[in-house]
Write a protein that holds these residues in place. Sequence first.
Motif, PDB file in Angstrom:
ATOM      1  N   LYS A   1      12.645  37.857 -50.720  1.00  7.80           N
ATOM      2  CA  LYS A   1      11.995  38.758 -51.675  1.00  7.80           C
ATOM      3  C   LYS A   1      11.478  40.006 -50.955  1.00  7.80           C
ATOM      4  CE  LYS A   1       8.299  38.794 -55.114  1.00  7.80           C
ATOM      5  NZ  LYS A   1       7.171  38.027 -55.686  1.00  7.80           N
TER       6      LYS A   1
ATOM      7  N   LYS B   1      16.491  52.504 -49.392  1.00 14.60           N
ATOM      8  CA  LYS B   1      17.494  53.172 -50.228  1.00 14.60           C
ATOM      9  C   LYS B   1      16.873  54.348 -50.985  1.00 14.60           C
ATOM     10  CE  LYS B   1      20.859  52.319 -53.880  1.00 14.60           C
ATOM     11  NZ  LYS B   1      21.373  51.361 -54.863  1.00 14.60           N
ATOM     12  N   ALA B   2      15.660  54.124 -51.546  1.00  9.94           N
ATOM     13  CA  ALA B   2      14.972  55.173 -52.294  1.00  9.94           C
ATOM     14  C   ALA B   2      14.642  56.366 -51.393  1.00  9.94           C
ATOM     15  CB  ALA B   2      13.696  54.616 -52.918  1.00  9.94           C
ATOM     16  N   THR B   3      14.260  56.091 -50.140  1.00  7.26           N
ATOM     17  CA  THR B   3      13.956  57.156 -49.180  1.00  7.26           C
ATOM     18  C   THR B   3      15.214  57.938 -48.825  1.00  7.26           C
ATOM     19  OG1 THR B   3      12.262  55.698 -48.267  1.00  7.26           O
ATOM     20  CG2 THR B   3      12.806  57.650 -46.982  1.00  7.26           C
TER      21      THR B   3
ATOM     22  N   ARG C   1      14.463  42.188 -49.769  1.00  2.00           N
ATOM     23  CA  ARG C   1      15.037  42.991 -50.862  1.00  2.00           C
ATOM     24  C   ARG C   1      14.143  44.179 -51.194  1.00  2.00           C
ATOM     25  NH1 ARG C   1      16.270  37.852 -53.144  1.00  2.00           N
ATOM     26  NH2 ARG C   1      14.440  38.003 -54.484  1.00  2.00           N
ATOM     27  N   ARG C   2      12.827  43.948 -51.174  1.00 10.36           N
ATOM     28  CA  ARG C   2      11.887  45.027 -51.482  1.00 10.36           C
ATOM     29  C   ARG C   2      11.963  46.134 -50.440  1.00 10.36           C
ATOM     30  NH1 ARG C   2       5.307  44.481 -52.357  1.00 10.36           N
ATOM     31  NH2 ARG C   2       5.011  46.580 -53.143  1.00 10.36           N
ATOM     32  N   ASN C   3      12.022  45.743 -49.171  1.00 11.31           N
ATOM     33  CA  ASN C   3      12.136  46.739 -48.092  1.00 11.31           C
ATOM     34  C   ASN C   3      13.450  47.504 -48.173  1.00 11.31           C
ATOM     35  OD1 ASN C   3       9.631  46.088 -47.037  1.00 11.31           O
ATOM     36  ND2 ASN C   3      10.436  44.552 -45.631  1.00 11.31           N
ATOM     37  N   ALA C   4      14.532  46.791 -48.559  1.00  8.23           N
ATOM     38  CA  ALA C   4      15.842  47.439 -48.700  1.00  8.23           C
ATOM     39  C   ALA C   4      15.815  48.481 -49.819  1.00  8.23           C
ATOM     40  CB  ALA C   4      16.915  46.397 -48.984  1.00  8.23           C
ATOM     41  N   ARG C   5      15.094  48.165 -50.920  1.00  5.36           N
ATOM     42  CA  ARG C   5      14.967  49.131 -52.020  1.00  5.36           C
ATOM     43  C   ARG C   5      14.194  50.365 -51.575  1.00  5.36           C
ATOM     44  NH1 ARG C   5      14.139  44.444 -55.238  1.00  5.36           N
ATOM     45  NH2 ARG C   5      11.884  44.733 -55.196  1.00  5.36           N
ATOM     46  N   LYS C   6      13.165  50.161 -50.756  1.00  5.96           N
ATOM     47  CA  LYS C   6      12.375  51.295 -50.249  1.00  5.96           C
ATOM     48  C   LYS C   6      13.227  52.200 -49.362  1.00  5.96           C
ATOM     49  CE  LYS C   6       7.697  49.348 -50.224  1.00  5.96           C
ATOM     50  NZ  LYS C   6       6.595  48.879 -49.361  1.00  5.96           N
TER      51      LYS C   6
ATOM     52  N   LEU D   1      16.499  57.459 -59.142  1.00  8.25           N
ATOM     53  CA  LEU D   1      16.753  56.137 -58.567  1.00  8.25           C
ATOM     54  C   LEU D   1      17.946  55.452 -59.226  1.00  8.25           C
ATOM     55  CD1 LEU D   1      13.070  54.902 -58.284  1.00  8.25           C
ATOM     56  CD2 LEU D   1      14.530  55.633 -56.418  1.00  8.25           C
ATOM     57  N   THR D   2      18.216  55.786 -60.493  1.00 10.28           N
ATOM     58  CA  THR D   2      19.351  55.189 -61.201  1.00 10.28           C
ATOM     59  C   THR D   2      20.228  56.283 -61.790  1.00 10.28           C
ATOM     60  OG1 THR D   2      17.988  54.999 -63.191  1.00 10.28           O
ATOM     61  CG2 THR D   2      18.177  53.037 -61.797  1.00 10.28           C
TER      62      THR D   2
END
Length: 208
Positions: A32, A42-44, A35-40, A51-52
């Motif tokens: 969990k 990607k967003a950066t 995945r959260r760190n990966a989203r951060k 974002l979408t």
Amino acid sequence: MGFAHNNVLHSNHFHKDWQRRVRTWFDQPGRKLRRRNARKVKATALGVRPLTLLRPAVRAQTVRYNRKVREGRGFSLSELKEVGINRKEARGIGIVVDHRRRNLSEEGKKLNVERLKAYKAKLIVFPRNAKKPKKGDSTGADLEAETTRTHLPLPDPYVHEAPRKITDTERSFEAYKTLRVVRADARYAGVRKIRAAKKEEEEANKKK
């Protein structure tokens, strides 16, 4: 366990090594966090991009769910043509294209054209080279405008009306009867047309 008569012999496996078949999930909290760190990350990496990607508003399938509005796969080519966006250019500015999709209603097409126009009005395209902006790039005050990364929300599927009294015309209107009459008129339209033409022909022959 006893055996009697000419029956099938039991073959019960009571000594399964079940502990080898148990699947644990102790890494759930760690995954969990990963995945959260990966989203951060990607967003950066996306910078100021949304974002979408932008997708069309479509009705769900079948009579049971068609009252629901959801995101579709991509915008049709006719919708993009109405707004004046090239199909190859669209993917570069965050718009998904679905070349197989066809517009079956004017209302649905109009809704998505308005959606594209609203997106285009808010869109800021930063030039790769600030000194030599290309065609379609934003310039001047647009580049200094405030940016947001949230996508356009889906439109409300219901047209909300203020409460009001039922009129006498509405109260006296017989919906079922009206539908049956219209249906019957459509069904017998051809027969009635032939009958009327035949009657006119007979009257014309009488006058002669």
